[in-house]
Design a protein around this motif. Structure first.
Motif, short mmCIF file in Angstrom:
data_model
loop_
_atom_site.label_atom_id
_atom_site.label_comp_id
_atom_site.label_asym_id
_atom_site.label_seq_id
_atom_site.Cartn_x
_atom_site.Cartn_y
_atom_site.Cartn_z
N SER A 61 39.53 -41.41 -20.79
CA SER A 61 40.94 -41.50 -20.40
C SER A 61 41.79 -41.79 -21.63
N ILE A 62 41.31 -42.73 -22.44
CA ILE A 62 42.10 -43.10 -23.63
C ILE A 62 42.26 -41.88 -24.53
N PHE A 63 41.15 -41.19 -24.78
CA PHE A 63 41.22 -40.08 -25.74
C PHE A 63 41.93 -38.85 -25.20
N SER A 64 41.99 -38.73 -23.86
CA SER A 64 42.67 -37.54 -23.33
C SER A 64 44.18 -37.71 -23.34
N LEU A 65 44.67 -38.89 -23.69
CA LEU A 65 46.10 -39.15 -23.85
C LEU A 65 46.91 -38.71 -22.62
N GLY A 66 46.36 -38.99 -21.46
CA GLY A 66 47.10 -38.70 -20.24
C GLY A 66 47.20 -37.23 -19.89
N TRP A 67 46.27 -36.44 -20.37
CA TRP A 67 46.27 -35.00 -20.06
C TRP A 67 45.96 -34.78 -18.58
N ARG A 68 46.79 -33.95 -17.92
CA ARG A 68 46.56 -33.70 -16.50
C ARG A 68 46.41 -32.21 -16.20
N HIS A 69 46.20 -31.41 -17.20
CA HIS A 69 46.06 -29.96 -17.02
C HIS A 69 47.30 -29.35 -16.40
N SER A 70 48.46 -29.99 -16.55
CA SER A 70 49.64 -29.43 -15.92
C SER A 70 50.14 -28.24 -16.73
N HIS A 71 50.95 -27.45 -16.09
CA HIS A 71 51.46 -26.25 -16.73
C HIS A 71 52.21 -26.61 -18.01
N ARG A 72 53.01 -27.69 -17.91
CA ARG A 72 53.80 -28.11 -19.06
C ARG A 72 52.89 -28.55 -20.22
N HIS A 73 51.81 -29.24 -19.88
CA HIS A 73 50.88 -29.66 -20.92
C HIS A 73 50.32 -28.45 -21.67
N TRP A 74 49.92 -27.47 -20.87
CA TRP A 74 49.33 -26.28 -21.50
C TRP A 74 50.34 -25.57 -22.37
N HIS A 75 51.58 -25.57 -21.89
CA HIS A 75 52.63 -24.90 -22.64
C HIS A 75 52.78 -25.53 -24.03
N HIS A 76 52.86 -26.87 -24.05
CA HIS A 76 52.97 -27.58 -25.32
C HIS A 76 51.72 -27.41 -26.17
N TYR A 77 50.60 -27.46 -25.48
CA TYR A 77 49.32 -27.34 -26.18
C TYR A 77 49.23 -26.02 -26.93
N GLU A 78 49.57 -24.94 -26.23
CA GLU A 78 49.47 -23.62 -26.86
C GLU A 78 50.38 -23.55 -28.09
N MET A 79 51.57 -24.16 -27.97
CA MET A 79 52.51 -24.10 -29.07
C MET A 79 52.00 -24.88 -30.28
N ILE A 80 51.56 -26.11 -30.02
CA ILE A 80 51.12 -26.94 -31.15
C ILE A 80 49.85 -26.36 -31.77
N TYR A 81 49.03 -25.76 -30.92
CA TYR A 81 47.79 -25.18 -31.44
C TYR A 81 48.10 -24.04 -32.41
N LEU A 82 49.08 -23.22 -32.01
CA LEU A 82 49.47 -22.10 -32.88
C LEU A 82 50.08 -22.60 -34.18
N ILE A 83 50.94 -23.62 -34.06
CA ILE A 83 51.60 -24.14 -35.27
C ILE A 83 50.56 -24.75 -36.21
N LEU A 84 49.63 -25.51 -35.64
CA LEU A 84 48.62 -26.13 -36.50
C LEU A 84 47.73 -25.07 -37.15
N ALA A 85 47.45 -24.01 -36.39
CA ALA A 85 46.66 -22.92 -36.98
C ALA A 85 47.42 -22.31 -38.15
N GLY A 86 48.74 -22.16 -37.96
CA GLY A 86 49.57 -21.64 -39.04
C GLY A 86 49.59 -22.55 -40.25
N PHE A 87 49.54 -23.87 -40.01
CA PHE A 87 49.49 -24.81 -41.13
C PHE A 87 48.14 -24.78 -41.83
N ALA A 88 47.10 -24.76 -41.01
CA ALA A 88 45.75 -24.88 -41.56
C ALA A 88 45.40 -23.68 -42.43
N THR A 89 45.97 -22.51 -42.11
CA THR A 89 45.59 -21.31 -42.84
C THR A 89 45.95 -21.38 -44.32
N PRO A 90 47.23 -21.62 -44.68
CA PRO A 90 47.50 -21.75 -46.12
C PRO A 90 46.81 -22.96 -46.72
#
Lengths: 455, 396
Positions: A201-230
């Motif tokens: 529970s602690i490590f999931s940071l209150g994740w509830r698989h909600s649509h909004r969570h996924w929306h943010h998740y996809e965005m941050i995942y893409l941004i971090l991938a963009g950062f990690a590449t260079p």
């Protein structure tokens, strides 16, 4: 044998149900480790112990216990550093760059490869710290206004390494953790023991698989991938600068940055492939980490290995073409001098053996690919050894020429680095899901919008 | 798998007549200007032919590389565009014409071809086994022949598939592409060393082949993007091409813009930092007098501007911005080749007048003319490719 190009190859074979995926990936976390696991852990911990003893001796007596001498001031310490940083590169390539290129086959292996990145960078990070000889003063590597007015040398690539590696580690870790969050939530939801539930529970940071969570998740995942590449490219580029900005023959050559990056990806893929061969077998994940995935990894090794081979050829050609006799001497000395054996180990392991991957039979043969993967890592370790030691051992003044022979402490610390890496890896397999539960579900055949029933 | 399941809906249409007319006019104007330039200043015209030779080599062999890359990587989204790259790569047959002026006038271009220069120069003597007229001509002819063969077989098989729908041809082409890759890498490096690096025969850089490769792929991609956008707007390709296809082209261009910048920076940074006179003189020439403005300009036209245009996600799907970026990249590649070669011929003064424009006009005219002639006979889409249906269903 004919292939049907009109059909897509499934990323996950056999179309397992969502529940089955949950169960399969979470099972190692539920079960008590078996004897084999403890046996493996005993081996890696012993290796780690050997390293710790040798390191303790180094701290007690000083770096004089290593085989370093006057012309050869860099040897195993820097070789190991470059080697382990290189191993880390495959993880980021798989998790970030292949993600940006939308290579869906990366899904089954991304989590594990990324974990390897983090452990490899941790292992690598040790070496510059101990290489300084007085690790208790390493804090001064970070520039901060202090009473002594001591400042780091901002024009040195060795300092850029500090920034590059630490930034890379941070971003990789965050990227890895973000990817783990939905899985922590899945584990939390199915956990039976109370303690586990609280931890997840602690490590999931209150994740509830909600649509909004996924929306943010996809965005941050893409941004971090963009950062990690260079970032990943910059790390090995700066490692190559450690050598290439100098004016030493054999080190100063402009192809070093892309050559080092290709070499890093090459050795990293070999390591990931080696470890995954065991993981997919032990955890019954042969339909998730498929033969097709392994074959694609072998193809990437063939490509990057050939790039490295191109760089060897180019270096040699330009050493001659440049018309500088000292430069050419260094290359001849690499191939035919005191360390010729290490040069030929490097060429055969990195350039010749991977060429066997041109054949589909070898690309899809577990035993053959494992052996080639091991050879590649041996070759890539020797590549760094050849670059560093052969150049340094032939000083500009022939009267200062030297010869490097590793001591038992050098070898012990090398063994210890493998011990550390594999110990962390073993602990990882029993504490966290080795494959991303959420991502695998998304690439199942029946999760696809174009999926037609009855196919 | 029967051919019925592969078939897609495609009707072949004629290209707009204005297109071929424009090509023809440019071809004639260019031809007149080129002839005039040869009459008035033979050496300068020859030097310009080197720039356009390397430019057309980039576009043509780069396009063949894109074709081979699609086969070997098993790419799906790019299948509807493959035929366009195939047609562009036909220029491989014509590039020897642009090499001819330099081959007939080696002394006007290559310092190392002068016997008396070699006699007094120790470095050139060392390089003589590689940099000599006979070997130069032999290896370049060999490279053209090999490229022709690969063009013939790769595009021939692809075209055969239009009527036979035979999947085995795809397998054959995958194997051919695999063989092509290492040969491409080595031959392109030789071209880069021979035609660009050896203009300044004392200079050397191990990354130079990679640098030319970066420009090659980038310009081939830009050329492809431009043609895809134009043809699709005229309705000459297939139905089903979406923003997702455009996005892939844009993203790939964006990646290679960064790749070029990375390679260019690596080369400059290492030479600048080490500060060895045997290497720095090449950059110093380009950092003095009028050339310095061109050097700063290169950073902007080849990296900053196209990077800024293509960075936002919507830009990679917007036909207008893609077109602008593609045109800038093509100009930038020409600019780059000019920057690589011209300072070797004119160290102090920036030469730029109608001489430098004659060949590019001819090249554009030739490109358009070739494309319109070729597209009369050939389908613009590889309708027999087994991956075609999947390609049209492609989603990001």
């Amino acid at each position: 044998m004919s292939v049907d190009y009109t059909r897509e190859i499934s990323v996950i074979e056999g179309s397992p149900s969502f529940a089955a995926v949950n169960e399969l990936i979470a099972r190692p976390l539920d079960e008590k480790p078996d004897k084999k696991y403890y046996f493996a852990l005993a081996i890696t911990l012993s290796m780690l112990g050997i390293g710790a003893i040798c390191l303790g001796a180094t701290f007690w007596f000083g770096t004089g216990v290593w085989g370093l001498n006057n012309p050869v001031g860099w040897a195993f310490d820097i070789v190991n550093f470059v080697f382990w940083v290189g191993i880390g590169h495959a993880g980021t390539l798989i998790s970030a760059i292949l993600f940006l290129f939308r290579q869906r086959w990366r899904t089954g292996i991304a989590r594990f490869a990324e974990g390897m990145t983090i452990f490899a960078v941790m292992t690598a990070g040790l070496f510059p710290l101990i290489h300084t000889g007085r690790p208790w003063l390493d804090g001064y590597l970070l520039p901060y206004p202090n009473q002594h007015h001591l400042w780091v040398n901002f024009t040195s690539p060795l300092l850029w390494d500090v920034f590059a590696v630490s930034t890379y580690f941070t971003v990789s870790f965050v990227f890895w953790y973000i990817g783990l969050m939905p899985d922590f939530a899945s584990l939390r939801d199915r956990a039976k023991s109370r303690i586990k539930k609280i931890i997840y529970s602690i490590f999931s940071l209150g994740w509830r698989h909600s649509h909004r969570h996924w929306h943010h998740y996809e965005m941050i995942y893409l941004i971090l991938a963009g950062f990690a590449t260079p970032l990943v490219l910059s790390v090995h580029t700066i490692v190559s600068f450690d050598f290439a900005v100098s004016i030493l023959p054999g080190w100063h050559t402009t192809i070093f940055p892309p050559y080092f990056v290709a070499g890093a990806v090459f050795s990293g893929f070999a390591m990931v492939q080696n470890v995954l061969i065991f993981i997919r077998k032990i955890f019954n994940m042969e339909h998730i980490i498929t033969m097709d995935t392994l074959e694609k990894m072998n193809k990437i090794m063939l490509v990057t290995g050939s790039m490295v081979g191109y760089a060897y050829g180019m270096e040699f050609f330009i050493a001659w073409y440049g018309g500088n006799p000292i430069e050419f001497f260094v290359f001849l000395n690499r191939a035919f001098g005191d360390y010729a054996w290490s040069y030929w180990v490097m060429v055969s392991c990195n350039l010749l053996f991977p060429q066997l991957f041109w054949f589909k039979k070898i690309r899809t043969n577990i035993k053959a690919m494992f052996v080639i993967g091991v050879l590649v890592n041996v070759g890539m370790w020797f590549e760094r050894f050849v670059i560093i030691v052969t150049t340094l051992s032939r000083d500009f003044l022939p009267s200062s020429w030297g010869f490097f022979t590793p001591t038992i402490f050098d070898l012990g610390i090398l063994v210890g680095s493998f011990g550390l890496f594999f110990t962390l890896l073993l602990l990882f397999t029993k504490t966290l899901p080795v494959v991303s539960i959420a991502e695998v579900k998304a690439v199942l055949d029946h999760a696809q919008p174009k999926h037609h029933h009855g196919d | 798998m029967s051919s019925e399941e592969i078939k897609i809906h495609y009707t072949k249409k004629e290209l707009p007549s204005g297109f071929s007319r424009l090509g023809f006019i440019l071809l004639i104007i260019g031809l007149i200007l080129v002839v005039l330039s040869f009459i008035t200043d033979y050496n300068r015209a020859t030097q310009n032919s080197v720039i356009i030779f390397t430019f057309l080599t980039s576009i043509s062999i780069g396009s063949l590389f894109l074709v081979a890359l699609e086969y070997i990587a098993g790419a799906v989204w790019s299948v509807p565009f493959r035929r366009i790259s195939e047609i562009i790569s036909f220029i491989i047959f014509l590039i020897p014409i642009f090499a001819l002026p330099a081959l007939l006038n080696l002394h006007g271009v290559f310092h190392w071809s002068h016997q008396e220069a070699v006699a007094n120069d120790k470095l050139l003597q060392v390089k003589a086994p590689y940099l000599n007229e006979t070997f130069f001509i032999i290896r370049n002819i060999a490279i053209f022949l090999i490229w022709w063969l690969f063009y013939k077989f790769l595009t021939g098989n692809s075209r055969k598939q239009d009527s036979t729908y035979d999947q085995k041809l795809t397998t054959t082409n995958i194997k051919l592409s695999a063989a092509f890759m290492p040969i491409f890498g080595i031959s392109l490096t030789i071209i880069a060393i021979d035609w660009l690096m050896s203009l300044e025969p004392h200079w050397f850089s191990t990354i130079f082949g990679v640098y030319y490769f970066a420009g090659t792929i980038l310009s081939a991609l830009a050329c492809l993007t431009l043609m895809v956008l134009y043809l699709n707007e005229k309705g000459l390709l297939v139905k089903g091409l979406t923003k997702d296809h455009y996005y892939s082209l844009g993203a790939l261009m964006f990646a290679f813009i960064n790749f070029w910048a990375y390679i260019a920076f690596s080369q400059f940074m290492l030479i600048w930092y080490a500060n060895l006179p045997e290497e720095t003189f090449w950059f110093i020439t380009r950092w003095q007098g009028g050339w310095s403005y061109l050097s700063y300009g290169l950073i902007f036209i080849h990296f900053v501007i196209p990077y800024a245009i293509l960075l936002p996600q919507p830009a990679k799907m917007d036909p207008l911005r893609l077109k602008i970026a593609a045109v800038i990249i093509l100009l930038a590649h020409f600019y780059d080749l000019y920057w690589l070669s011209m300072p070797s011929f004119s160290k102090d003064v920036v030469l730029f007048s109608w001489y430098e424009i004659a060949f590019p006009i001819l090249a554009v005219g030739l490109f358009i003319t070739i494309f319109s002639i070729k597209s009369k006979k050939i389908n613009l889409v590889p309708i027999g490719d087994p991956k075609m249906k999947r390609a049209l269903e492609f989603k990001l």
